[in-house]
Design a protein around this motif. Structure first.
Motif, PDB file in Angstrom:
ATOM      1  N   ALA A 208       0.853  -1.187   0.000  1.00 42.45           N
ATOM      2  CA  ALA A 208       0.000   0.000   0.000  1.00 42.45           C
ATOM      3  C   ALA A 208       0.888   1.236   0.000  1.00 42.45           C
ATOM      4  CB  ALA A 208      -0.923   0.011   1.217  1.00 42.45           C
ATOM      5  N   LEU A 209       0.353   2.329  -0.529  1.00 40.85           N
ATOM      6  CA  LEU A 209       1.083   3.598  -0.565  1.00 40.85           C
ATOM      7  C   LEU A 209       0.118   4.718  -0.215  1.00 40.85           C
ATOM      8  CD1 LEU A 209       3.440   5.529  -1.264  1.00 40.85           C
ATOM      9  CD2 LEU A 209       2.758   5.349  -3.678  1.00 40.85           C
ATOM     10  N   CYS A 210       0.543   5.553   0.726  1.00 39.35           N
ATOM     11  CA  CYS A 210      -0.205   6.758   1.091  1.00 39.35           C
ATOM     12  C   CYS A 210       0.581   7.965   0.598  1.00 39.35           C
ATOM     13  CB  CYS A 210      -0.391   6.857   2.605  1.00 39.35           C
ATOM     14  SG  CYS A 210      -1.207   5.439   3.369  1.00 39.35           S
ATOM     15  N   SER A 211       0.007   8.730  -0.328  1.00 41.72           N
ATOM     16  CA  SER A 211       0.687   9.903  -0.854  1.00 41.72           C
ATOM     17  C   SER A 211      -0.312  11.044  -0.981  1.00 41.72           C
ATOM     18  CB  SER A 211       1.347   9.595  -2.202  1.00 41.72           C
ATOM     19  OG  SER A 211       0.383   9.280  -3.188  1.00 41.72           O
ATOM     20  N   MET A 212       0.132  12.146  -1.572  1.00 35.73           N
ATOM     21  CA  MET A 212      -0.721  13.324  -1.628  1.00 35.73           C
ATOM     22  C   MET A 212      -0.421  14.145  -2.871  1.00 35.73           C
ATOM     23  SD  MET A 212       2.217  13.813   0.065  1.00 35.73           S
ATOM     24  CE  MET A 212       1.843  13.337   1.743  1.00 35.73           C
ATOM     25  N   ARG A 213      -1.361  15.044  -3.186  1.00 34.20           N
ATOM     26  CA  ARG A 213      -1.145  16.028  -4.246  1.00 34.20           C
ATOM     27  C   ARG A 213      -1.092  17.437  -3.670  1.00 34.20           C
ATOM     28  NH1 ARG A 213       0.354  12.225  -6.039  1.00 34.20           N
ATOM     29  NH2 ARG A 213      -0.184  11.116  -7.956  1.00 34.20           N
ATOM     30  N   ASN A 214      -1.952  17.717  -2.696  1.00 33.03           N
ATOM     31  CA  ASN A 214      -1.876  18.979  -1.972  1.00 33.03           C
ATOM     32  C   ASN A 214      -2.535  18.787  -0.615  1.00 33.03           C
ATOM     33  OD1 ASN A 214      -4.774  19.498  -2.260  1.00 33.03           O
ATOM     34  ND2 ASN A 214      -4.331  20.112  -4.381  1.00 33.03           N
ATOM     35  N   ALA A 215      -2.766  19.873   0.112  1.00 35.09           N
ATOM     36  CA  ALA A 215      -3.257  19.763   1.485  1.00 35.09           C
ATOM     37  C   ALA A 215      -4.650  19.168   1.572  1.00 35.09           C
ATOM     38  CB  ALA A 215      -3.231  21.138   2.153  1.00 35.09           C
ATOM     39  N   TYR A 221      -2.882   4.003  -2.906  1.00 34.02           N
ATOM     40  CA  TYR A 221      -2.775   2.826  -3.763  1.00 34.02           C
ATOM     41  C   TYR A 221      -2.756   1.566  -2.911  1.00 34.02           C
ATOM     42  CZ  TYR A 221      -0.851   6.130  -7.246  1.00 34.02           C
ATOM     43  OH  TYR A 221      -0.647   7.183  -8.100  1.00 34.02           O
ATOM     44  N   ILE A 222      -3.300   0.478  -3.476  1.00 35.61           N
ATOM     45  CA  ILE A 222      -3.106  -0.846  -2.895  1.00 35.61           C
ATOM     46  C   ILE A 222      -2.769  -1.829  -4.016  1.00 35.61           C
ATOM     47  CG2 ILE A 222      -4.581  -0.501  -0.872  1.00 35.61           C
ATOM     48  CD1 ILE A 222      -6.809  -2.017  -2.344  1.00 35.61           C
TER      49      ILE A 222
END
Length: 389
Positions: A208-215, A221-222
């Motif tokens: 799994a991945l925890c990411s961001m684009r802005n606040a 993703y999994i």
């Protein structure tokens, strides 16, 4: 008509090359088979290496990135409920920038618009002619009319399924490929990120991945089966599965919401050699694909553009062919290192269907070694922030 450089592909690599060439007084025409709206709507990675950040500044398109992008000094690795940090800034002296590819593409289109860049959309039947000779040209159809562009050189920035790589005779190129037995299910949600840093998680249930684009815009993703379809996953099912794969403390802090985009990406490693045939140069996905683990796809495309732009600028400024002649060798040397890093991260963090108990123990030992050994962390950090051009 005639231009100096014909660029096939109106994604970020083709646009970036066109922008850099324009600022050096070199003319180009960009051909794109899709609409501008389609290209700008594609959701892709958002981690930019320091080299790409500098290249965007050189191209004069970094104002919004510098104002709105997120500088990340760390990234995090999770295994079960354990989390440890990789201190990118301390280990390498440089951070990464989190700024979505969608935003990069928008900035490049705006820059080309302001400079009167020649970008042609909805083109069909693109054919490259005479790339192995001294007078190359490109033909295409648009609105039922045939067109021809004569040029000095052609940049193939049209992706894995484009015409550029296929133009090189099969006997003249060698292809290397690894297809991974899983994909990534990703969603975009208008929710605050669960953490200030990206979290890469290895769990018993998969990656799994925890990411961001802005606040207020997050990307998660999994790992999923290649047979899955986005519509197989409700939002509730996705969030529940994500929570099972990340540390409990992180899961409890997760704010969920409706998915505004949901898609599945297969994972593949691919390289074609060489990246030049006569006056045709391949860039980005036209020449190589990396699994998204490590976020090297857009960044390797940027390094290709760096090498090609340097070669073209030297040719038109000084008459030197040295940079162009060295393009394929230089680009591939860096590409293979990015391929290695993406392969390593993919093997470190995913669960493979044929993994034995021994394989799992080796994976656990590799994560433990990375957690405990600063030299191993430095190697990861140097690759993550981007090897020098």
């Amino acid at each position: 008509m005639r231009t100096q450089i014909a660029i096939i592909g109106g994604g970020p690599s083709g646009l970036l090359l066109s922008q850099l060439l324009h600022r050096s007084g070199i003319s180009s025409v960009v051909l794109e088979r899709k609409t501008r709206k389609y290209v700008q709507g594609r959701i892709r990675a958002g981690v930019l290496e320091t080299g790409m950040v500098d290249l965007l500044r050189t191209a004069g398109v970094a104002k919004r990135m510098d104002a709105e992008g997120f500088i990340h000094d760390h990234t995090k690795i999770a295994y079960g409920n354990e989390v440890f940090e990789i201190d990118l800034k301390r280990l390498t002296g440089t951070p990464v920038m989190v700024y979505g590819q969608t935003e990069v593409t928008r900035d490049l289109y705006d820059a080309r618009d302001s400079m009167g860049g020649d970008i042609r959309f909805n083109v069909e039947n693109v054919v490259i002619h005479g790339a192995d000779g001294d007078a190359p040209f490109v033909t295409y159809d648009a609105n039922g009319t045939a067109h021809r562009i004569e040029c000095d050189y052609i940049a193939g920035c049209d992706g894995f399924h484009g015409v550029s790589r296929q133009t090189i005779p099969r006997a003249m190129r060698k292809e290397y490929e690894k297809v991974y037995p899983f994909g990534w299910l990703g969603i975009l949600s208008e929710t605050p990120p669960v953490d200030d840093e990206l979290i890469y998680a290895n769990s018993e249930r998969g990656f799994a991945l925890c990411s961001m684009r802005n606040a207020n815009l997050s990307r998660y993703y999994i790992q999923c089966s290649l047979s899955d379809k986005p519509e197989d996953w409700t939002d509730a099912a996705f969030w529940a599965e994500l929570k099972r794969r990340i540390p409990q403390e992180t899961a409890e802090a997760l704010i969920t919401g409706p998915a505004i985009e949901k898609s599945i990406a297969p994972l593949r490693s691919f390289v074609t050699e060489p990246m030049r045939w006569g006056r045709l140069f391949l860039c980005g996905d036209a020449a190589h694909i990396v699994p998204p683990t490590g976020a090297k796809g857009l960044n390797t495309a940027a390094s290709d553009i760096h090498y090609l732009f340097d070669g073209l600028r030297d040719f038109y400024r000084d008459g030197s062919c040295e940079g162009l002649d060295a393009y394929s060798q230089k680009a591939l040397a860096r590409v293979w290192k990015a391929e290695r890093f993406s392969w390593w991260m993919s093997n470190l963090l995913h669960r493979f269907p044929d993994q034995s108990d021994f394989d799992l123990k080796m994976q656990q030992a590799e994560i433990a070694f990375l957690r405990d050994n600063e030299n191993a962390q430095r190697v990861m950090a140097e690759n993550y922030v981007g090897l020098p051009y």
